[in-house]
Design a protein around this motif. Structure first.
Motif, PDB file in Angstrom:
ATOM      1  N   GLN A   1      -3.070  14.340 -12.926  1.00 54.62           N
ATOM      2  CA  GLN A   1      -4.305  13.641 -13.398  1.00 54.62           C
ATOM      3  C   GLN A   1      -4.881  12.468 -12.365  1.00 54.62           C
ATOM      4  O   GLN A   1      -5.852  12.735 -12.470  1.00 54.62           O
ATOM      5  CB  GLN A   1      -3.904  12.915 -14.239  1.00 54.62           C
ATOM      6  N   THR A   2      -3.986  12.153 -11.490  1.00 54.81           N
ATOM      7  CA  THR A   2      -4.362  11.013 -10.673  1.00 54.81           C
ATOM      8  C   THR A   2      -4.527  11.949  -9.057  1.00 54.81           C
ATOM      9  O   THR A   2      -3.747  12.529  -9.289  1.00 54.81           O
ATOM     10  CB  THR A   2      -3.661  10.098 -11.132  1.00 54.81           C
TER      11      THR A   2
ATOM     12  N   ARG B   1      -2.743  21.290 -21.663  1.00 55.57           N
ATOM     13  CA  ARG B   1      -3.047  20.634 -20.398  1.00 55.57           C
ATOM     14  C   ARG B   1      -3.582  22.440 -20.685  1.00 55.57           C
ATOM     15  O   ARG B   1      -3.182  23.352 -20.250  1.00 55.57           O
ATOM     16  CB  ARG B   1      -2.357  20.886 -19.012  1.00 55.57           C
TER      17      ARG B   1
ATOM     18  N   VAL C   1       0.404  -1.201  -0.228  1.00 54.14           N
ATOM     19  CA  VAL C   1      -0.287   0.032  -0.299  1.00 54.14           C
ATOM     20  C   VAL C   1       0.685   1.339  -0.153  1.00 54.14           C
ATOM     21  O   VAL C   1       0.303   1.906  -0.643  1.00 54.14           O
ATOM     22  CB  VAL C   1      -0.913  -0.210   1.675  1.00 54.14           C
TER      23      VAL C   1
ATOM     24  N   ARG D   1      -5.706  -5.306 -10.737  1.00 54.22           N
ATOM     25  CA  ARG D   1      -6.129  -3.763 -10.644  1.00 54.22           C
ATOM     26  C   ARG D   1      -4.825  -3.570 -10.982  1.00 54.22           C
ATOM     27  O   ARG D   1      -4.749  -2.515 -11.615  1.00 54.22           O
ATOM     28  CB  ARG D   1      -6.941  -3.093  -9.624  1.00 54.22           C
ATOM     29  N   LEU D   2      -3.838  -3.764 -10.115  1.00 54.99           N
ATOM     30  CA  LEU D   2      -2.542  -2.978 -10.387  1.00 54.99           C
ATOM     31  C   LEU D   2      -2.415  -3.345 -11.906  1.00 54.99           C
ATOM     32  O   LEU D   2      -1.570  -2.440 -12.892  1.00 54.99           O
ATOM     33  CB  LEU D   2      -1.179  -3.194  -9.163  1.00 54.99           C
TER      34      LEU D   2
ATOM     35  N   VAL E   1      -3.151   9.930  -5.652  1.00 57.35           N
ATOM     36  CA  VAL E   1      -3.704   9.223  -4.810  1.00 57.35           C
ATOM     37  C   VAL E   1      -3.526   8.974  -3.632  1.00 57.35           C
ATOM     38  O   VAL E   1      -3.405   9.547  -3.049  1.00 57.35           O
ATOM     39  CB  VAL E   1      -2.214   8.220  -5.190  1.00 57.35           C
ATOM     40  N   ARG E   2      -4.621   8.334  -2.827  1.00 59.90           N
ATOM     41  CA  ARG E   2      -4.780   8.674  -1.616  1.00 59.90           C
ATOM     42  C   ARG E   2      -5.601   7.691  -0.811  1.00 59.90           C
ATOM     43  O   ARG E   2      -6.193   6.255  -1.436  1.00 59.90           O
ATOM     44  CB  ARG E   2      -5.834  10.337  -1.742  1.00 59.90           C
TER      45      ARG E   2
ATOM     46  N   TYR F   1       2.303   2.024  -3.229  1.00 61.00           N
ATOM     47  CA  TYR F   1       1.390   2.148  -4.054  1.00 61.00           C
ATOM     48  C   TYR F   1       1.418   3.536  -3.770  1.00 61.00           C
ATOM     49  O   TYR F   1       1.205   4.245  -4.757  1.00 61.00           O
ATOM     50  CB  TYR F   1      -0.045   1.366  -4.096  1.00 61.00           C
ATOM     51  N   LEU F   2       0.744   4.391  -2.925  1.00 58.24           N
ATOM     52  CA  LEU F   2       0.516   5.328  -2.968  1.00 58.24           C
ATOM     53  C   LEU F   2       1.896   6.626  -2.084  1.00 58.24           C
ATOM     54  O   LEU F   2       2.037   7.389  -3.384  1.00 58.24           O
ATOM     55  CB  LEU F   2       0.841   5.949  -0.413  1.00 58.24           C
TER      56      LEU F   2
ATOM     57  N   THR G   1      -2.360  11.972   0.075  1.00 61.62           N
ATOM     58  CA  THR G   1      -1.317  11.873  -0.402  1.00 61.62           C
ATOM     59  C   THR G   1      -0.494  13.433  -1.126  1.00 61.62           C
ATOM     60  O   THR G   1      -1.218  13.580  -2.552  1.00 61.62           O
ATOM     61  CB  THR G   1       0.075  11.220  -0.860  1.00 61.62           C
TER      62      THR G   1
ATOM     63  N   ARG H   1      -3.906  -1.237 -14.220  1.00 58.59           N
ATOM     64  CA  ARG H   1      -3.038   0.312 -14.028  1.00 58.59           C
ATOM     65  C   ARG H   1      -1.899   0.860 -15.144  1.00 58.59           C
ATOM     66  O   ARG H   1      -2.008   1.767 -16.104  1.00 58.59           O
ATOM     67  CB  ARG H   1      -3.343   0.604 -13.139  1.00 58.59           C
TER      68      ARG H   1
ATOM     69  N   VAL I   1      -6.666   2.159  -1.016  1.00 55.45           N
ATOM     70  CA  VAL I   1      -6.252   2.953  -1.928  1.00 55.45           C
ATOM     71  C   VAL I   1      -6.858   3.678  -3.722  1.00 55.45           C
ATOM     72  O   VAL I   1      -7.185   2.934  -4.103  1.00 55.45           O
ATOM     73  CB  VAL I   1      -4.440   2.358  -2.397  1.00 55.45           C
ATOM     74  N   ALA I   2      -7.101   4.550  -3.737  1.00 63.95           N
ATOM     75  CA  ALA I   2      -7.600   5.351  -4.537  1.00 63.95           C
ATOM     76  C   ALA I   2      -6.416   6.145  -5.646  1.00 63.95           C
ATOM     77  O   ALA I   2      -5.684   6.050  -4.990  1.00 63.95           O
ATOM     78  CB  ALA I   2      -8.915   6.592  -4.959  1.00 63.95           C
ATOM     79  N   PRO I   3      -6.267   5.581  -6.919  1.00 67.49           N
ATOM     80  CA  PRO I   3      -7.754   5.466  -7.703  1.00 67.49           C
ATOM     81  C   PRO I   3      -8.665   4.703  -8.472  1.00 67.49           C
ATOM     82  O   PRO I   3      -9.130   3.713  -9.298  1.00 67.49           O
ATOM     83  CB  PRO I   3      -7.597   6.178  -8.704  1.00 67.49           C
ATOM     84  N   ASP I   4      -6.851   3.986  -7.871  1.00 72.04           N
ATOM     85  CA  ASP I   4      -7.201   1.421  -8.701  1.00 72.04           C
ATOM     86  C   ASP I   4      -8.299   0.838  -7.654  1.00 72.04           C
ATOM     87  O   ASP I   4      -8.601   0.155  -7.767  1.00 72.04           O
ATOM     88  CB  ASP I   4      -6.079   1.425  -9.184  1.00 72.04           C
TER      89      ASP I   4
ATOM     90  N   ASP J   1      -0.058  14.043  -9.548  1.00 72.42           N
ATOM     91  CA  ASP J   1       0.499  14.713 -10.581  1.00 72.42           C
ATOM     92  C   ASP J   1      -0.627  15.685 -11.463  1.00 72.42           C
ATOM     93  O   ASP J   1      -0.499  16.255 -12.755  1.00 72.42           O
ATOM     94  CB  ASP J   1       0.912  13.791 -11.602  1.00 72.42           C
TER      95      ASP J   1
END
Lengths: 205, 202
Positions: free
Chosen positions: B94-95, A205, A152, A186-187, B97-98, A155-156, B88, A190, B26-29, B92
């Protein structure tokens, strides 16, 4: 996830903690009862010569803990041998029977019979099945929990390679849980998305 | 950390009998980091994270501010409440993560009580995460992880380490509860084990 299936499987009323306490008092046993809600250990009760002498759960000990534990009617129980670790209970637990129960005598009788059967099984198996107390089981749990949490954290931190490495390692060391597999899936999705995005022209952007 | 969350939720199971499940993802996934349910049904966490992912995508499309996103789903006697436990900096643009905490309540409750219970659960678990994420805990955890990854038999290595540090094995479940002397002993034992591993591989 832990699998504690000590409660009787017969389609009768599942015995509550107080039912076990009644039977254990009758049989004057020395026994520890660990209580679980779902996969979480929520408390411990120590019984010496049939008398409740010790109770603890996170945030409470002694009489307050015993009162709270007796109110957890959905808890599963796992037995263990009890060697005196001190006493912290003064409460006459028999009062809890009336405090928390209002069932008819037929249901009570059914629960007491189920509690007696479960106790007989526990004693005949010498409390077998308390795998969480086995040193190797405990060590494996430490390892798996560490890998779960560190994946976790990775990933964070946005480190998908490390996340995958840890999840794959976790799966190789422990039972293949649906959660670990789903996390890996899921990973990987992604990462596929990322590869796909990197092949697309980037919008300003 | 996992056992710290178990311990924290265990403190609420009795006082909040309507609390049915809690999932830290944990988002987004929607990776599941930890979960608990009263009926030991871990699969419920997968449904809840799917729900949270869908809601996140919807809020993203609606342009909802990230720091105020939350979810409350109501059925007759069931409520699902989700909101970020912690953002956190890995954002970036676009995503984002939290950590997301999703809680399920079942029973005879009014909405106000659900909100009150949810606040209590969020505060309690958030404090548990913060407490177990102190710098020295993270450092010991990272060192332990390196040993685990390099060990042939990780469980045996952990058992040996606990014995060497004179710390009860079960206490390694919750590093943040170690006293100062225990931390020092564990750090020294880790150092010895690392050295032993290095020598063995050279």
């Amino acid at each position: 996830m832990h699998n504690h299936t000590h409660s009787p499987s017969a389609p009768v009323e599942r015995p509550y903690l107080v039912d076990f306490l009644i039977v254990i008092e009758d049989q004057k046993l020395d026994i520890g009862l660990r209580l679980w809600m779902g996969a979480i250990e929520v408390g411990l009760i120590g019984i010496s010569a049939g008398r409740v002498v010790f109770a603890e759960l996170p945030g409470a000990t002694g009489d307050a803990a015993l009162r709270l534990l007796a109110s957890l009617t959905g808890a599963r129980l796992a037995p263990e041998s009890w060697t005196t670790r001190g006493s912290n209970v003064d409460l006459q637990w028999r009062g809890l029977v009336d405090e928390h129960e209002s069932v008819g005598p037929a249901v009570r009788k059914e629960r007491l019979a189920a509690a007696r059967d479960a106790l007989k099984d526990w004693i005949s198996s010498d409390f077998g099945g308390s795998e969480d107390e086995a040193p190797n089981g405990r060590a494996q749990r430490v390892v798996l929990d560490l890998l779960d949490w560190c994946s976790v954290v990775a990933y964070l931190d946005g480190d998908l390679d490390r996340t995958e490495e840890l999840l794959v390692r976790r799966r190789s060391l422990g039972p293949d849980t649906s959660i670990c597999s789903a996390n890996l899936e899921r990973l990987r999705l992604r990462r596929l998305d990322g590869e796909f995005d990197s092949t697309q022209p980037r919008e300003p952007r | 950390m996992i056992r710290s969350l178990d311990h924290a939720i265990a403190e609420l199971i009795g006082p909040i009998p309507e609390l049915r499940a809690a999932v830290l993802s944990v988002a987004p996934d929607g990776l599941v980091g930890w979960c608990w349910s009263r009926e030991a049904e871990p699969e419920i966490s997968l449904c809840l994270t799917q729900l949270e992912r869908a809601v996140s995508a919807c809020q993203e499309a609606l342009g909802a501010a990230r720091d105020s996103r939350s979810l409350m789903l109501t059925a007759k006697d069931t409520w699902v409440v989700a909101r970020p436990l912690r953002d956190t900096s890995a954002d970036d643009g676009q995503t984002c993560v939290r950590l997301i905490l999703t809680i399920v309540f079942s029973g005879d409750l009014q909405t106000g009580m659900v909100i009150s219970h949810a606040r209590r659960v969020f505060a309690h678990l958030s404090a548990a995460v913060d407490n177990a994420s102190q710098g020295w805990c993270e450092q010991l955890r990272a060192q332990l992880l390196e040993l685990v990854l390099s060990a042939d038999d990780a469980s045996a290595m952990i058992e040996h380490l606990a014995a060497d540090a004179a710390i009860e094995l079960r206490r390694l479940d919750r590093i943040e509860t170690l006293g100062e002397q225990e931390q020092l002993r564990l750090a020294a034992a880790i150092e010895r084990e690392s050295l032993r591993t290095r020598i063995a591989t050279e």
